[in-house]
Scaffold this active site. Structure first.
Site, PDB file in Angstrom:
ATOM      1  N   ASP A  66       0.856  -1.220   0.160  1.00 53.00           N
ATOM      2  CA  ASP A  66      -0.162   0.053   0.116  1.00 53.00           C
ATOM      3  C   ASP A  66       0.889   1.132   0.079  1.00 53.00           C
ATOM      4  O   ASP A  66       1.985   1.182   0.685  1.00 53.00           O
ATOM      5  CB  ASP A  66      -0.962   0.211   1.233  1.00 53.00           C
ATOM      6  CG  ASP A  66      -1.836  -1.119   1.469  1.00 53.00           C
ATOM      7  OD1 ASP A  66      -2.262  -1.277   0.466  1.00 53.00           O
ATOM      8  OD2 ASP A  66      -1.535  -2.054   2.275  1.00 53.00           O
ATOM      9  N   ASP A  68       0.735   5.290   1.251  1.00 51.65           N
ATOM     10  CA  ASP A  68      -0.115   6.283   2.002  1.00 51.65           C
ATOM     11  C   ASP A  68       0.343   7.582   1.782  1.00 51.65           C
ATOM     12  O   ASP A  68       1.561   7.620   1.710  1.00 51.65           O
ATOM     13  CB  ASP A  68      -0.204   5.961   3.543  1.00 51.65           C
ATOM     14  CG  ASP A  68      -0.908   4.561   3.839  1.00 51.65           C
ATOM     15  OD1 ASP A  68      -1.760   4.254   2.928  1.00 51.65           O
ATOM     16  OD2 ASP A  68      -0.376   3.784   4.685  1.00 51.65           O
ATOM     17  N   ASP A 154       3.895   6.283  14.892  1.00 51.66           N
ATOM     18  CA  ASP A 154       4.313   5.395  15.942  1.00 51.66           C
ATOM     19  C   ASP A 154       5.690   4.929  16.315  1.00 51.66           C
ATOM     20  O   ASP A 154       6.129   5.395  17.135  1.00 51.66           O
ATOM     21  CB  ASP A 154       3.274   4.246  15.842  1.00 51.66           C
ATOM     22  CG  ASP A 154       3.287   3.745  14.350  1.00 51.66           C
ATOM     23  OD1 ASP A 154       4.181   4.111  13.692  1.00 51.66           O
ATOM     24  OD2 ASP A 154       2.384   2.881  14.239  1.00 51.66           O
TER      25      ASP A 154
END
Length: 455
Positions: A66, A68, A154
């Site tokens: 993916d 982002d 994170d």
């Protein structure tokens, strides 16, 4: 800790701009659709970057699944630029730009929740950003700068931003060094970050397994005494997170880390007590299922979450079924059906399993009772069952682990599937003889008595 503004280690955020020669990312490795999104946002006057896992993977020579994008455009501004855009999420508002089967996720730079106090009134703060008394972020639509966004990331390896206008990567938290050191560390205080979003504990073990990294001591220690916070996560969200854990090609390694950090208990409370002994049949069964799943994924074969969930709940069902038979005096068939319903009901309190998967799970479980019953036409009927293959694979692993009559049954079905018509007939005749019965002779039709001719 009570709800409030998160604290971050500002000394970690010392941005370094890496040139194309220093990071080695090429546009050839980036999705064409992701590039389209970046170019259009830039053309409209917005800042836009690739961020997170896709940048990390590209720098490690991996192929991202993916891509982002993060931008200073708000979700509504993004939607105004793309006709193929849809806005999703309440807790964390995102723009999904749809290109056929590929979705490019676009997020707006996140800000700190304390900024909502100074930049917006208290009512706006309640609407855009909200935390529980335990510190868990319940709503997260406070927008900020790229620096704030990096602080809100994170892990250090996920705070790298690729800009297509000059092909640079801005590394905010020494992510490049973390990749070299094979060290996975949270940005900021681990306890604060896990309390904000307990799912980060699952992400930690998933990334550690996927990237072959060691979780830093500070980030690891906090998991041991905060793992129970996962019970606060909505069951629907946990379904997607658990799929990422076990259908990644590194399911076995992820599972071992979950055992180490006590993360099975809050997700599968009925299974966890059965895994105390690593040499138990339950432990060996789960490991073999995950080995097979990893092999299938890594060789390009399809897998279904239903099979994994059926495996994780199989021995809890067996145990509960036996208890119902012993204590309530139920026959096996009735006890088994009650046990399936009870165990599944308890599980969905923790992880919501969609009906399309729970239906298949039930088929796999019910066929485990039917597969031993092979006489007459039953064997042929079972072969025609749409979920026979999944149930057979399930039985095969059970046989490999438990041995004995279960392995003999699995071997019989293996041979029966490969046999021709005559061989199958012979196998069924032999089976009935071995079971102590005799083959049924075809019934003779009784001829109707003809009336005597009248004299």
């Amino acid at each position: 800790m009570t709800g409030g503004s998160p604290e971050y280690h500002s000394e970690l955020l010392d941005p370094v701009v890496l040139s194309r020669a220093e990071h080695g990312i090429s546009r050839e490795g980036i999705s064409d659709n992701a590039l389209k999104v970046l170019y259009r946002l830039n053309s409209a006057g917005f800042d836009a970057y690739l961020v997170g896992g896709c940048v990390r993977d590209l720098m490690m020579g991996l192929h991202p699944k993916d891509f982002d994008v993060v931008t200073n455009a708000t979700p509504d501004e993004v939607k105004g630029l793309f006709k193929n855009c849809r806005l999703i999420g309440r807790r964390f508002r995102l723009a999904h730009i749809v290109f056929g089967r590929e979705i490019i996720e676009v997020a707006t730079f996140r800000g700190h929740h304390q900024s909502a106090t100074t930049k917006q009134n208290e009512k706006a703060k309640e609407t855009l950003g909200k935390q529980s008394q335990e510190g868990q972020i319940l709503r997260d639509n406070v927008f900020g700068t790229i620096e704030e966004d990096a602080e809100r990331r994170d892990f250090t390896v996920n705070a790298m931003y690729y800009r297509v206008t000059d092909f640079t990567v801005t590394d905010f938290a020494r992510g490049m060094q973390a990749i070299k050191d094979k060290r996975l560390a949270l940005i900021g205080d681990p306890e604060t970050r896990y309390r904000e979003d307990p799912v980060r504990m699952l992400r930690a073990v998933r990334f550690a397994a996927k990237l072959n990294m060691r979780i830093s001591d500070e980030s690891a220690d906090a998991i041991h005494h905060l793992n129970s916070l996962l019970s606060n996560i909505p069951p629907a969200r946990l379904f997607e997170e658990v799929i990422k854990l076990f259908i990644s090609g590194q399911g076995l390694e992820t599972y071992k880390l979950m055992l180490e950090f006590g993360l099975i208990q809050p997700l599968f409370p009925q299974l966890a007590p059965l895994l105390v002994d690593p040499n138990s049949r339950e432990s060996k069964f789960i490991e073999q299922v995950l080995i097979n799943t990893d092999n299938r994924i890594n060789t390009g074969q399809r897998v279904t979450p239903a099979f994994l969930y059926a495996a994780f709940l199989w021995y809890p069902i067996e145990e509960h079924c036996q208890k119902l038979m012993d204590e309530a005096g139920l026959i096996q068939f009735d006890a088994y059906n009650i046990a399936m319903n009870d165990v599944l009901h308890r599980q969905i309190q923790r992880i919501m399993i969609p009906k399309r998967f729970s239906s298949m799970m039930r088929d796999i479980w019910q066929l485990q009772l039917r597969l031993p019953k092979r006489f007459g036409r039953r064997a042929y009927q079972l072969l025609e069952h749409p979920k026979f293959r999944a149930a057979y694979d399930f039985l095969l692993i059970r046989g490999q682990i438990e041995g004995g009559s279960l392995l003999e049954l699995a071997d019989w079905w293996t041979e029966f599937q490969e046999a021709d018509v005559e061989q199958r007939k012979a196998m069924l005749i032999k089976l009935r003889e071995e079971e102590g019965g005799q083959t049924k002779r075809p019934r003779k039709r009784r001829s109707k008595k003809r009336p005597k001719p009248q004299q």
